[in-house]
Design a protein around this motif. Structure first.
Motif, PDB file in Angstrom:
ATOM      1  N   PRO A  51      47.980  42.624 -40.140  1.00  0.00           N
ATOM      2  CA  PRO A  51      49.232  42.342 -39.432  1.00  0.00           C
ATOM      3  C   PRO A  51      49.059  44.134 -38.327  1.00  0.00           C
ATOM      4  CG  PRO A  51      49.505  43.005 -41.855  1.00  0.00           C
ATOM      5  CD  PRO A  51      48.321  42.902 -41.889  1.00  0.00           C
ATOM      6  N   ALA A  52      49.569  43.668 -36.840  1.00  0.00           N
ATOM      7  CA  ALA A  52      49.855  44.822 -36.363  1.00  0.00           C
ATOM      8  C   ALA A  52      50.502  45.597 -36.391  1.00  0.00           C
ATOM      9  CB  ALA A  52      49.705  44.301 -34.897  1.00  0.00           C
ATOM     10  N   PRO A  53      50.374  47.248 -36.421  1.00  0.00           N
ATOM     11  CA  PRO A  53      51.559  47.396 -36.868  1.00  0.00           C
ATOM     12  C   PRO A  53      52.619  47.772 -36.124  1.00  0.00           C
ATOM     13  CG  PRO A  53      49.663  49.122 -35.595  1.00  0.00           C
ATOM     14  CD  PRO A  53      49.340  48.003 -35.817  1.00  0.00           C
ATOM     15  N   VAL A  54      53.629  48.195 -36.338  1.00  0.00           N
ATOM     16  CA  VAL A  54      54.751  48.763 -35.478  1.00  0.00           C
ATOM     17  C   VAL A  54      55.090  49.753 -34.849  1.00  0.00           C
ATOM     18  CG1 VAL A  54      57.418  48.770 -34.878  1.00  0.00           C
ATOM     19  CG2 VAL A  54      56.459  47.612 -36.854  1.00  0.00           C
ATOM     20  N   ILE A  55      54.793  49.816 -33.442  1.00  0.00           N
ATOM     21  CA  ILE A  55      55.250  51.340 -32.575  1.00  0.00           C
ATOM     22  C   ILE A  55      56.467  51.787 -32.516  1.00  0.00           C
ATOM     23  CG2 ILE A  55      54.220  51.834 -30.768  1.00  0.00           C
ATOM     24  CD1 ILE A  55      51.810  49.914 -30.185  1.00  0.00           C
ATOM     25  N   THR A  56      56.334  53.029 -33.037  1.00  0.00           N
ATOM     26  CA  THR A  56      57.847  54.043 -32.871  1.00  0.00           C
ATOM     27  C   THR A  56      57.662  55.013 -31.237  1.00  0.00           C
ATOM     28  OG1 THR A  56      58.406  53.563 -35.125  1.00  0.00           O
ATOM     29  CG2 THR A  56      59.234  54.810 -34.454  1.00  0.00           C
ATOM     30  N   LYS A  57      58.241  55.230 -30.267  1.00  0.00           N
ATOM     31  CA  LYS A  57      58.542  56.114 -29.555  1.00  0.00           C
ATOM     32  C   LYS A  57      59.520  56.101 -28.921  1.00  0.00           C
ATOM     33  CE  LYS A  57      56.696  53.964 -25.646  1.00  0.00           C
ATOM     34  NZ  LYS A  57      55.979  53.952 -24.493  1.00  0.00           N
ATOM     35  N   THR A  58      59.922  57.719 -28.834  1.00  0.00           N
ATOM     36  CA  THR A  58      60.404  58.356 -28.686  1.00  0.00           C
ATOM     37  C   THR A  58      60.719  58.136 -26.556  1.00  0.00           C
ATOM     38  OG1 THR A  58      60.597  59.269 -30.224  1.00  0.00           O
ATOM     39  CG2 THR A  58      61.703  60.181 -29.117  1.00  0.00           C
ATOM     40  N   VAL A  59      62.518  57.781 -26.472  1.00  0.00           N
ATOM     41  CA  VAL A  59      62.746  57.551 -24.929  1.00  0.00           C
ATOM     42  C   VAL A  59      63.928  58.511 -24.227  1.00  0.00           C
ATOM     43  CG1 VAL A  59      61.633  55.580 -24.306  1.00  0.00           C
ATOM     44  CG2 VAL A  59      63.593  55.608 -25.272  1.00  0.00           C
ATOM     45  N   LYS A  60      64.158  58.689 -23.656  1.00  0.00           N
ATOM     46  CA  LYS A  60      65.479  59.532 -23.112  1.00  0.00           C
ATOM     47  C   LYS A  60      65.843  58.001 -22.602  1.00  0.00           C
ATOM     48  CE  LYS A  60      63.662  64.630 -22.482  1.00  0.00           C
ATOM     49  NZ  LYS A  60      64.448  64.739 -23.499  1.00  0.00           N
ATOM     50  N   THR A  61      67.650  58.463 -22.663  1.00  0.00           N
ATOM     51  CA  THR A  61      68.082  57.624 -22.356  1.00  0.00           C
ATOM     52  C   THR A  61      69.072  58.558 -21.647  1.00  0.00           C
ATOM     53  OG1 THR A  61      69.735  57.669 -24.550  1.00  0.00           O
ATOM     54  CG2 THR A  61      68.313  56.333 -24.467  1.00  0.00           C
ATOM     55  N   PRO A 115      54.669  44.129 -32.204  1.00  0.00           N
ATOM     56  CA  PRO A 115      53.533  43.260 -32.136  1.00  0.00           C
ATOM     57  C   PRO A 115      54.338  42.045 -31.461  1.00  0.00           C
ATOM     58  CG  PRO A 115      53.169  43.139 -34.231  1.00  0.00           C
ATOM     59  CD  PRO A 115      54.497  44.321 -33.853  1.00  0.00           C
ATOM     60  N   ASN A 116      55.437  40.921 -32.245  1.00  0.00           N
ATOM     61  CA  ASN A 116      55.425  40.093 -31.341  1.00  0.00           C
ATOM     62  C   ASN A 116      56.607  39.442 -30.886  1.00  0.00           C
ATOM     63  OD1 ASN A 116      56.734  40.846 -33.321  1.00  0.00           O
ATOM     64  ND2 ASN A 116      57.086  38.332 -34.652  1.00  0.00           N
ATOM     65  N   GLN A 117      56.511  40.795 -30.069  1.00  0.00           N
ATOM     66  CA  GLN A 117      58.429  41.324 -29.491  1.00  0.00           C
ATOM     67  C   GLN A 117      57.761  40.622 -27.972  1.00  0.00           C
ATOM     68  OE1 GLN A 117      59.567  45.275 -29.474  1.00  0.00           O
ATOM     69  NE2 GLN A 117      60.965  44.800 -27.506  1.00  0.00           N
ATOM     70  N   LYS A 118      58.805  39.333 -27.120  1.00  0.00           N
ATOM     71  CA  LYS A 118      59.073  39.240 -26.974  1.00  0.00           C
ATOM     72  C   LYS A 118      58.881  40.042 -24.324  1.00  0.00           C
ATOM     73  CE  LYS A 118      58.605  35.538 -28.536  1.00  0.00           C
ATOM     74  NZ  LYS A 118      56.756  34.924 -28.595  1.00  0.00           N
ATOM     75  N   PRO A 119      58.488  39.636 -23.876  1.00  0.00           N
ATOM     76  CA  PRO A 119      58.535  40.534 -22.807  1.00  0.00           C
ATOM     77  C   PRO A 119      60.278  40.215 -21.966  1.00  0.00           C
ATOM     78  CG  PRO A 119      57.011  39.096 -22.250  1.00  0.00           C
ATOM     79  CD  PRO A 119      57.851  38.614 -23.707  1.00  0.00           C
ATOM     80  N   TRP A 120      61.078  39.345 -22.176  1.00  0.00           N
ATOM     81  CA  TRP A 120      62.094  38.546 -21.577  1.00  0.00           C
ATOM     82  C   TRP A 120      63.872  39.519 -22.796  1.00  0.00           C
ATOM     83  CZ3 TRP A 120      63.986  35.801 -25.590  1.00  0.00           C
ATOM     84  CH2 TRP A 120      63.462  35.155 -26.499  1.00  0.00           C
ATOM     85  N   MET A 121      62.948  40.352 -23.963  1.00  0.00           N
ATOM     86  CA  MET A 121      64.270  40.490 -24.510  1.00  0.00           C
ATOM     87  C   MET A 121      64.518  41.404 -24.307  1.00  0.00           C
ATOM     88  SD  MET A 121      65.422  40.356 -27.709  1.00  0.00           S
ATOM     89  CE  MET A 121      64.202  39.148 -28.622  1.00  0.00           C
TER      90      MET A 121
END
Length: 291
Positions: A51-61, A115-121
């Motif tokens: 399975p493709a790994p889940v990527i964790t990113k840190t963004v500034k809100t 990896p399966n996240q929809k672009p319209w989410m």
């Protein structure tokens, strides 16, 4: 995963008259599961997809009043305390202070990209999903609440898909070539993967020497020429720099200095003066050239 495959092997013979034979010699190698059935001589091999790994990113809100707070912070700043004879020291001090103020008014938020996240989410769809899950836990008590939450979720997904469709069509219909290519990449699900090259400084020097071997010229006799040296100063007007900062694309990523485009664009009135002061400092003399 291996346990699920073995259960699947048994489930195929659930309705048989005799009980299935236990697998023997189960092997795991390079995401492959191999075993030999006790009742048959053949060997069964299954390839398990990693399975493709889940990527964790840190963004500034940015909150609603974050830009205003940052502007107020810069308005009350005495930029004269950063003055220094060395231009590099002055620039580094100003940039560190800007990043410190930015970190004060923004919040770092970790996000997970599946990896399966929809672009319209969108965020609204996530909220509707949470409301649906909450209503599902209370379904036994309030069936109408669950039905309403499901209908709202279905309606929100349709609206998000239509908004995503309109955005892609706008990219393709626009005269901006960058937006057109972005639309094509979204439609084809194109992803760029740039790997980092392995090596050190000596490898880079060897490559430069190899590819530049035909450009080297034989040394010539040194000829003395009178040279002209002059010192020049870059003339930059504050209103010109302010107008340039207003045109910055705030969605662009930060550069090596770590200052985002949104900070430069929203705080152009407050930062144009100090940036103009650092840009109009005398530059080193240019290399000598013959008359």
């Amino acid at each position: 995963m291996a346990f699920l495959l073995i259960c699947f092997h048994f489930a195929a013979q659930v309705f048989s008259e005799t009980l299935p034979a236990l697998p023997q010699d189960v092997l795991f190698d390079n995401w492959q599961v191999t075993w030999t059935s006790a009742s048959e001589e053949s060997t069964v091999t299954y390839t398990v997809r990693k399975p493709a790994p889940v990527i964790t990113k840190t963004v500034k809100t940015w909150s609603d009043g974050a830009s205003q707070q940052l502007q107020d912070c810069f308005d009350r700043t005495n930029w004269g305390i950063f003055e220094h004879r060395d231009l590099n020291v002055f620039t580094d001090s100003v940039l560190c202070y800007i990043k410190h103020c930015t970190d004060t008014v923004t919040v770092d938020k970790p996000i997970r990209i599946y990896p399966n996240q929809k672009p319209w989410m969108t965020r609204e769809v996530h909220w509707l999903l949470e409301e649906r899950d909450t209503a599902l836990s209370l379904r036994s008590e309030d069936e109408a609440l669950y039905s309403t939450a499901r209908a709202n979720l279905r309606r929100g997904i349709i609206e998000a898909q239509l908004a995503y469709k309109r955005r892609i069509e706008d990219h393709l219909d626009s005269n901006n070539s960058q937006q057109v290519w972005q639309g094509v990449q979204h439609l084809t699900n194109y992803r760029t993967t740039i790997g980092a090259a392995e090596g050190d400084a000596s490898l880079a020097e060897d490559l430069n020497t190899f590819f530049a071997r035909f450009e080297s010229e034989p040394p010539e006799a040194a000829t003395s020429h009178p040279t002209v040296r002059s010192s020049f100063t870059l003339i930059l007007k504050e209103h010109e720099l302010r107008h340039t900062m207003w045109t910055i694309n705030s969605s662009k990523a930060a550069g090596p200095d770590g200052v985002t485009g949104r900070v430069l664009k929203d705080c152009a009135d407050q930062l144009a003066g100090v940036f103009t002061r650092s840009s109009t400092s005398p530059l080193p003399s240019p290399p000598s050239h013959p008359v």
